[in-house]
Design a protein around this motif. Structure first.
Motif, PDB file in Angstrom:
ATOM      1  N   THR A   6     -13.356   9.874   7.811  1.00 31.95           N
ATOM      2  CA  THR A   6     -11.896   9.912   7.936  1.00 31.95           C
ATOM      3  C   THR A   6     -11.435  11.363   7.978  1.00 31.95           C
ATOM      4  OG1 THR A   6     -11.437   9.881   5.554  1.00 31.95           O
ATOM      5  CG2 THR A   6     -11.658   7.745   6.656  1.00 31.95           C
ATOM      6  N   GLU A  10      -4.321   9.381   4.812  1.00 34.10           N
ATOM      7  CA  GLU A  10      -3.801   8.143   5.408  1.00 34.10           C
ATOM      8  C   GLU A  10      -4.920   7.339   6.085  1.00 34.10           C
ATOM      9  OE1 GLU A  10      -2.206   4.915   6.893  1.00 34.10           O
ATOM     10  OE2 GLU A  10      -1.354   6.085   5.248  1.00 34.10           O
ATOM     11  N   GLU A  11      -5.857   8.028   6.737  1.00 36.36           N
ATOM     12  CA  GLU A  11      -6.981   7.311   7.368  1.00 36.36           C
ATOM     13  C   GLU A  11      -7.864   6.635   6.322  1.00 36.36           C
ATOM     14  OE1 GLU A  11      -9.628   9.048  10.311  1.00 36.36           O
ATOM     15  OE2 GLU A  11      -7.932  10.087  11.238  1.00 36.36           O
ATOM     16  N   THR A  12      -8.029   7.293   5.189  1.00 41.03           N
ATOM     17  CA  THR A  12      -8.832   6.689   4.120  1.00 41.03           C
ATOM     18  C   THR A  12      -8.122   5.463   3.555  1.00 41.03           C
ATOM     19  OG1 THR A  12      -9.900   8.784   3.582  1.00 41.03           O
ATOM     20  CG2 THR A  12      -9.871   7.115   1.842  1.00 41.03           C
ATOM     21  N   GLU A  14      -6.060   3.593   5.224  1.00 40.80           N
ATOM     22  CA  GLU A  14      -6.182   2.570   6.272  1.00 40.80           C
ATOM     23  C   GLU A  14      -7.568   1.903   6.217  1.00 40.80           C
ATOM     24  OE1 GLU A  14      -4.294   0.951   8.118  1.00 40.80           O
ATOM     25  OE2 GLU A  14      -5.819  -0.048   9.329  1.00 40.80           O
TER      26      GLU A  14
END
Ligand code: ATP
Ligand code: MG
Length: 141
Positions: A6, A10-12, A14
């Motif tokens: 990631t 925010e990606e983590t 998600e």
């Protein structure tokens, strides 16, 4: 083992939302990784995945030790053992009693205690690659 990468918190989060589908009721999930690796960030997503809490409402249980998030189907217990040093202190938390069939335990710093090192537990390991980059490894039992 499945590996993800990631590039932001925010990606983590998600990824946590998606990984929630892999987590079994009545199980323990060990979140491994150094300080600031992103364990609590991952729990924010998992809690959203179970509709148990909004990401912003998930905070670190460093001092409170256990946070409870109730979803429609599952109760999540988010546990931080960073400040727990002895097996006796661990016993007073009564984690065994929390492990009901409709509950999932998400444990940070569980690797400090051999008793939690069961191969039955799913493990999510997070490694800091760079400032905002994390390698995330999922090991399912
Ligand atoms: N790709 C990423 N994934 C997760 N967090 C990231 C990422 N990039 C930057 N960060 C930042 O790293 C920090 C991770 O903090 P977090 O509280 O989730 O870590 P932790 O592993 O729970 O630490 P601790 O052991 O202190 O509880 C946050 O400030 C977050 O914004
Ligand atoms: Mg944390």
């Amino acid at each position: 083992m499945t590996t993800f990468q990631t590039h932001s918190a925010e990606e983590t989060t998600e990824l946590g939302r998606r990984l929630a589908a892999e987590l079994k009721p009545g199980s323990i999930v060990l979140l491994r990784g150094d300080l600031g690796a992103g364990k609590t960030t991952m729990v924010k997503g998992i809690a959203e995945g179970f509709q148990a809490a909004k990401a912003d409402d998930v905070t670190s249980p460093t001092f409170t030790l256990v946070h409870e998030y109730r979803g429609p189907d599952i109760i999540l217990y988010h546990i931080d053992l960073y400040r727990i040093d002895t097996q006796r202190e661990l016993d007073t938390l009564g984690l065994d009693d929390l492990l009901a069939p409709n509950c999932i335990l998400l444990i940070e710093w569980g690797e400090k205690f051999p008793r939690l090192q069961s191969e039955q537990n799913l493990e999510i390991a997070l490694e800091r690659v760079a400032e905002t980059e994390r390698r995330i490894m999922l090991t399912t039992p």
